[in-house]
Design a protein around this motif. Structure first.
Motif, mmCIF file in Angstrom:
data_model
loop_
_atom_site.group_PDB
_atom_site.id
_atom_site.type_symbol
_atom_site.label_atom_id
_atom_site.label_comp_id
_atom_site.label_asym_id
_atom_site.label_seq_id
_atom_site.Cartn_x
_atom_site.Cartn_y
_atom_site.Cartn_z
ATOM 1 N N ILE A 87 -11.998 44.282 -28.404
ATOM 2 C CA ILE A 87 -13.202 44.021 -29.202
ATOM 3 C C ILE A 87 -12.851 43.801 -30.670
ATOM 4 O O ILE A 87 -13.414 42.920 -31.332
ATOM 5 N N ASN A 88 -11.899 44.591 -31.178
ATOM 6 C CA ASN A 88 -11.536 44.517 -32.591
ATOM 7 C C ASN A 88 -10.486 43.448 -32.883
ATOM 8 O O ASN A 88 -10.081 43.276 -34.037
ATOM 9 N N GLY A 89 -10.034 42.751 -31.859
ATOM 10 C CA GLY A 89 -9.068 41.678 -32.067
ATOM 11 C C GLY A 89 -7.727 42.144 -32.593
ATOM 12 O O GLY A 89 -7.102 41.471 -33.412
ATOM 13 N N VAL A 90 -7.274 43.319 -32.123
ATOM 14 C CA VAL A 90 -5.986 43.845 -32.557
ATOM 15 C C VAL A 90 -4.889 42.828 -32.230
ATOM 16 O O VAL A 90 -4.837 42.281 -31.118
ATOM 17 N N ASN A 91 -4.012 42.586 -33.176
ATOM 18 C CA ASN A 91 -3.040 41.499 -33.052
ATOM 19 C C ASN A 91 -2.061 41.732 -31.907
ATOM 20 O O ASN A 91 -1.780 40.829 -31.119
ATOM 21 N N ASN A 92 -1.521 42.927 -31.818
ATOM 22 C CA ASN A 92 -0.593 43.268 -30.740
ATOM 23 C C ASN A 92 -1.284 44.276 -29.825
ATOM 24 O O ASN A 92 -1.479 45.433 -30.207
ATOM 25 N N ARG A 93 -1.650 43.835 -28.640
ATOM 26 C CA ARG A 93 -2.396 44.716 -27.740
ATOM 27 C C ARG A 93 -1.934 44.521 -26.302
ATOM 28 O O ARG A 93 -1.233 43.561 -25.982
ATOM 29 N N GLU A 94 -2.351 45.460 -25.442
ATOM 30 C CA GLU A 94 -1.925 45.421 -24.051
ATOM 31 C C GLU A 94 -2.981 46.068 -23.174
ATOM 32 O O GLU A 94 -3.819 46.850 -23.656
#
Length: 228
Positions: free
Chosen positions: A61-68
């Motif tokens: 939802i927050n558009g975190v750049n590095n996510r999994e």
């Protein structure tokens, strides 16, 4: 485990008339995925993991750049081919890792019987084991949908059209075939996804530029979590 291969990903939300036009054009240039049935589609069921603080959901939802995110997935009710998958994004590019699971192993993971995972030789299973411990990841919700996949070999392009997206709410009953599910909020949504390596061939780019459609961030998991 080695560095994952990063790929580009484009998503469009399309309407039914877009879908019919795209399908007709794609059949002229691309091959169907070899695993489809006579309809040219297959059914996907996924069980997604998250923790009590909704780490995976909030990163999306927050558009975190590095996510999994982690999920268990199988196709067309075929329990001989079940996969644990880790899907992620790094600087806008996507990657996926996978490991084979048996039905019994899935049932152990779902019930919290995890000790066997410490002895596995597969690094992805080990990673899930540690994250189920220190991040408290747990199976969270089921997502069902139909997928119509196409492959265009130049550029290693994979084009998929996803429909009939449904949520199992908070159910973790991965193997109940007729489990009651609920249409998601946007129950008529059709999602076009295009994944490719270094370049997207012009012929594919022209086909997917349907009128009045923009690239979008859509997560079937996030859509399902609207309900819990």
């Amino acid at each position: 485990m080695g560095e994952p291969k990063l790929r580009h990903e484009i998503k469009h939300s399309i309407n039914f008339s877009d879908y019919l036009a795209l399908r007709r054009r794609l059949k002229l240039i691309a091959k169907p995925d070899p695993h489809v049935d006579q309809s040219g589609k297959y059914r996907i069921r996924s069980l997604y993991f998250d923790n009590f603080s909704n780490k995976a959901l909030l990163e999306k939802i927050n558009g975190v750049n590095n996510r999994e995110k982690f999920r268990i997935r199988y196709y067309n009710d075929d329990l001989s081919f079940i996969r644990l998958e880790k899907k992620g994004k790094v600087n806008g590019l996507c990657f996926k890792r996978s490991a084979a699971l048996t039905k019994k192993q899935c049932e152990q993971i779902i019930s919290g019987e995890l000790d066997w995972m410490k002895e596995t030789a597969h690094p992805l299973l080990l990673e899930l084991y540690f994250k189920m411990n220190y991040q408290q990841l747990r199976p969270r919700t089921l997502v069902d949908y139909m997928r119509e996949p196409f492959v265009y070999e130049p550029g290693n392009v994979r084009i998929t059209i996803d429909t009939e997206i449904r949520t199992g709410l908070n159910s973790r009953e991965l193997f109940i075939k007729d489990l009651p599910t609920l249409k998601t909020n946007q129950n008529n949504v059709i999602i076009l996804e295009v994944k490719y390596d270094e370049f997207l061939p012009g012929i594919v780019r022209d086909i997917i530029q349907v009128d009045n459609r923009r690239n979008m961030a859509f997560s079937k998991y996030a859509e399902a979590r609207v309900y819990g």
